[in-house]
Scaffold this motif. Structure first.
Motif, PDB file in Angstrom:
ATOM      1  N   ASP A 252       0.837  -1.204   0.000  1.00 45.19           N
ATOM      2  CA  ASP A 252       0.000   0.000   0.000  1.00 45.19           C
ATOM      3  C   ASP A 252       0.873   1.255   0.000  1.00 45.19           C
ATOM      4  N   GLN A 264      -3.007   3.417   0.796  1.00 45.82           N
ATOM      5  CA  GLN A 264      -4.141   2.784   0.120  1.00 45.82           C
ATOM      6  C   GLN A 264      -3.643   1.641  -0.765  1.00 45.82           C
ATOM      7  N   VAL A 267      -5.192  -0.947  -7.014  1.00 44.41           N
ATOM      8  CA  VAL A 267      -6.512  -1.417  -7.433  1.00 44.41           C
ATOM      9  C   VAL A 267      -6.545  -1.642  -8.941  1.00 44.41           C
ATOM     10  N   ARG A 277     -14.585  -4.695  -4.730  1.00 42.83           N
ATOM     11  CA  ARG A 277     -13.678  -5.376  -3.824  1.00 42.83           C
ATOM     12  C   ARG A 277     -12.598  -4.395  -3.387  1.00 42.83           C
ATOM     13  N   LYS A 278     -11.804  -4.815  -2.412  1.00 43.54           N
ATOM     14  CA  LYS A 278     -10.748  -3.946  -1.903  1.00 43.54           C
ATOM     15  C   LYS A 278      -9.781  -3.549  -3.010  1.00 43.54           C
ATOM     16  N   ASN A 279      -9.436  -4.481  -3.899  1.00 45.17           N
ATOM     17  CA  ASN A 279      -8.514  -4.218  -4.995  1.00 45.17           C
ATOM     18  C   ASN A 279      -9.225  -4.079  -6.332  1.00 45.17           C
ATOM     19  N   ARG A 380     -16.737  -3.839   4.072  1.00 43.45           N
ATOM     20  CA  ARG A 380     -16.519  -2.494   4.604  1.00 43.45           C
ATOM     21  C   ARG A 380     -15.211  -1.908   4.094  1.00 43.45           C
ATOM     22  N   GLU A 381     -14.183  -2.745   3.990  1.00 42.16           N
ATOM     23  CA  GLU A 381     -12.891  -2.243   3.529  1.00 42.16           C
ATOM     24  C   GLU A 381     -12.978  -1.761   2.091  1.00 42.16           C
ATOM     25  N   ALA A 382     -13.726  -2.485   1.237  1.00 44.26           N
ATOM     26  CA  ALA A 382     -13.883  -2.078  -0.164  1.00 44.26           C
ATOM     27  C   ALA A 382     -14.616  -0.742  -0.262  1.00 44.26           C
ATOM     28  N   ARG A 384     -14.723   1.559   2.040  1.00 44.71           N
ATOM     29  CA  ARG A 384     -13.849   2.603   2.583  1.00 44.71           C
ATOM     30  C   ARG A 384     -12.818   3.044   1.549  1.00 44.71           C
ATOM     31  N   VAL A 385     -12.219   2.089   0.822  1.00 40.41           N
ATOM     32  CA  VAL A 385     -11.211   2.431  -0.189  1.00 40.41           C
ATOM     33  C   VAL A 385     -11.830   3.282  -1.286  1.00 40.41           C
ATOM     34  N   ARG A 386     -13.038   2.933  -1.731  1.00 38.08           N
ATOM     35  CA  ARG A 386     -13.674   3.731  -2.780  1.00 38.08           C
ATOM     36  C   ARG A 386     -14.008   5.128  -2.277  1.00 38.08           C
TER      37      ARG A 386
END
Length: 406
Positions: A252, A264, A267, A277-279, A380-382, A384-386
């Protein structure tokens, strides 16, 4: 009584004789005399397409390239690489088809998508001969070129791709654009509705990750046409490698000028058919969206456009993608792989670089079956990243023209 029996016996014998003659007549009508080599095929060395037209086209490099999609130098280079694998030995009964002619038949099929019978008539060979040559040469092209032209991207390669995405398409920490392409087939036998897609045709799916220079980096071929893009992704080797951590993505990093937002993940960008998804970033759904979400959708769509362009270049160069392929699914899969590696071979050659640029192609090695991924509900992580990318594009990462576009 004896006289009656003799008359009946003669009548039975006569009927049997007539029946035998009728069977022989029908046999002569339905089963024509078989010949060793047809007269048309026998004149292949004098009137065949390879021995006449292609030899004349070698004198004009532009016409030769339009005909086989390779220049003369590229054709000779490719032939030298696969000659040993596609050459066949002459026998006491007949001469084999030369390696150069076998390669020409295969390339002509890729370039046009014509039926085997049409190509057989123009090259003056048998239809069964073409049906053997095409998959054999396609397999040889894939196996001979994959080692040199398809190195699996390392962490440093992913960093280079992300740097170009940020420079050209203003999307930081992006390692590629993801999308799928349906390769149309003639309805395969005994497969039910496995290959029947939502467009009303039969197809298999080419799933690809493309970098900022419209270069294929990861390909996965063979998904059933009935599956959605998200379903094809869930069962692909790419997502399994992404989940298991074997894709070797970089660690990251901070977004440009946004140290306060924290590191971050790198992706991939995709359209709304794929899960969040997170990535893996997808656009916000809906039409009536706040300004920040509309800006994010614009920036993501701008970066994702490169995969659409790459598919357009591929189908424009190899016209077999514009027709329903009348071959078995396993043969179609090998032809798709061969055209992808040929696409890479052409981009890396010096003559093609001046016109089209480099397009390396990579396929992830198959991994053990890990089953389908979870449902399309994002974690939740996905989310949050977006949201972090959304806030970044509207603040320190804003472009001067994006407000006008959205």
């Amino acid at each position: 009584m004896e006289l009656l029996r003799s008359v009946q016996g003669e009548r039975v014998l006569r009927e049997l004789r007539e029946l035998r003659e009728l069977r022989e007549l029908r046999k002569r009508r339905t089963h024509r005399r078989r010949i060793w080599v047809h007269s048309i095929t026998r004149s292949r060395n004098q009137l065949g397409e390879y021995h006449r037209l292609i030899q004349e086209l070698r004198l004009d490099d532009c016409r030769f390239q339009r005909y086989l999609r390779l220049t003369v130098a590229q054709f000779d280079d490719l032939l030298a690489r696969i000659d040993d694998r596609i050459s066949r030995q002459d026998t006491n009964y007949r001469r084999s088809v030369p390696a150069a002619e076998r390669l020409s038949i295969c390339l002509r099929y890729f370039a046009t998508g014509d039926s085997y019978r049409t190509i057989a008539n123009s090259f003056r060979v048998g239809v069964s001969t073409v049906s053997i040559i095409v998959p054999a040469v396609a397999t040889a092209i894939w196996e001979c070129l994959v080692g040199e032209f398809m190195a699996v991207p390392t962490a440093e390669d992913w960093r280079s791709i992300a740097a170009v995405f940020e420079e050209r398409w203003n999307f930081p920490l992006c390692c590629g654009a993801l999308d799928g392409k349906h390769v149309t087939l003639k309805a395969p036998g005994n497969t039910g509705s496995q290959f029947f897609n939502y467009k009303g045709t039969y197809s298999l799916v080419l799933l690809a990750v493309v970098d900022a220079q419209r270069c294929f980096r990861v390909i996965d071929v063979g998904g059933y046409g009935r599956s959605s893009d998200g379903g094809t992704l869930a069962n692909s080797a790419f997502v399994q490698a992404l989940q298991s951590g074997t894709l070797d993505l970089p660690t990251d990093l901070l977004l440009p000028g946004a140290d306060q937002r924290g590191p971050q993940p790198h992706v991939f960008v995709a359209d709304e058919a794929f899960p969040l998804r997170k990535n893996l970033m997808r656009p916000y759904p809906g039409r009536i969206l706040p300004r920040e979400k509309r800006i994010f959708n614009y920036r993501l769509s701008r970066a994702r456009l490169v995969v659409e362009n790459a598919f357009g270049i591929l189908s424009s160069q190899w016209r077999m993608y514009r027709r329903a392929m009348e071959v078995k699914p396993e043969v179609a899969e090998m032809c798709v792989k061969a055209t992808c590696v040929l696409h890479n071979f052409l981009r890396r050659s010096e003559e093609a670089c001046a016109v089209r640029g480099n397009v390396p192609v990579v396929e992830v090695e198959p991994l053990p079956d890990l089953g389908r991924v979870a449902a399309n509900n994002p974690g939740r992580e996905a989310v949050r990243v977006r949201e972090v990318f959304t806030a970044h594009f509207s603040a320190e990462g804003a472009l001067s023209w994006q407000d006008t576009i959205v």
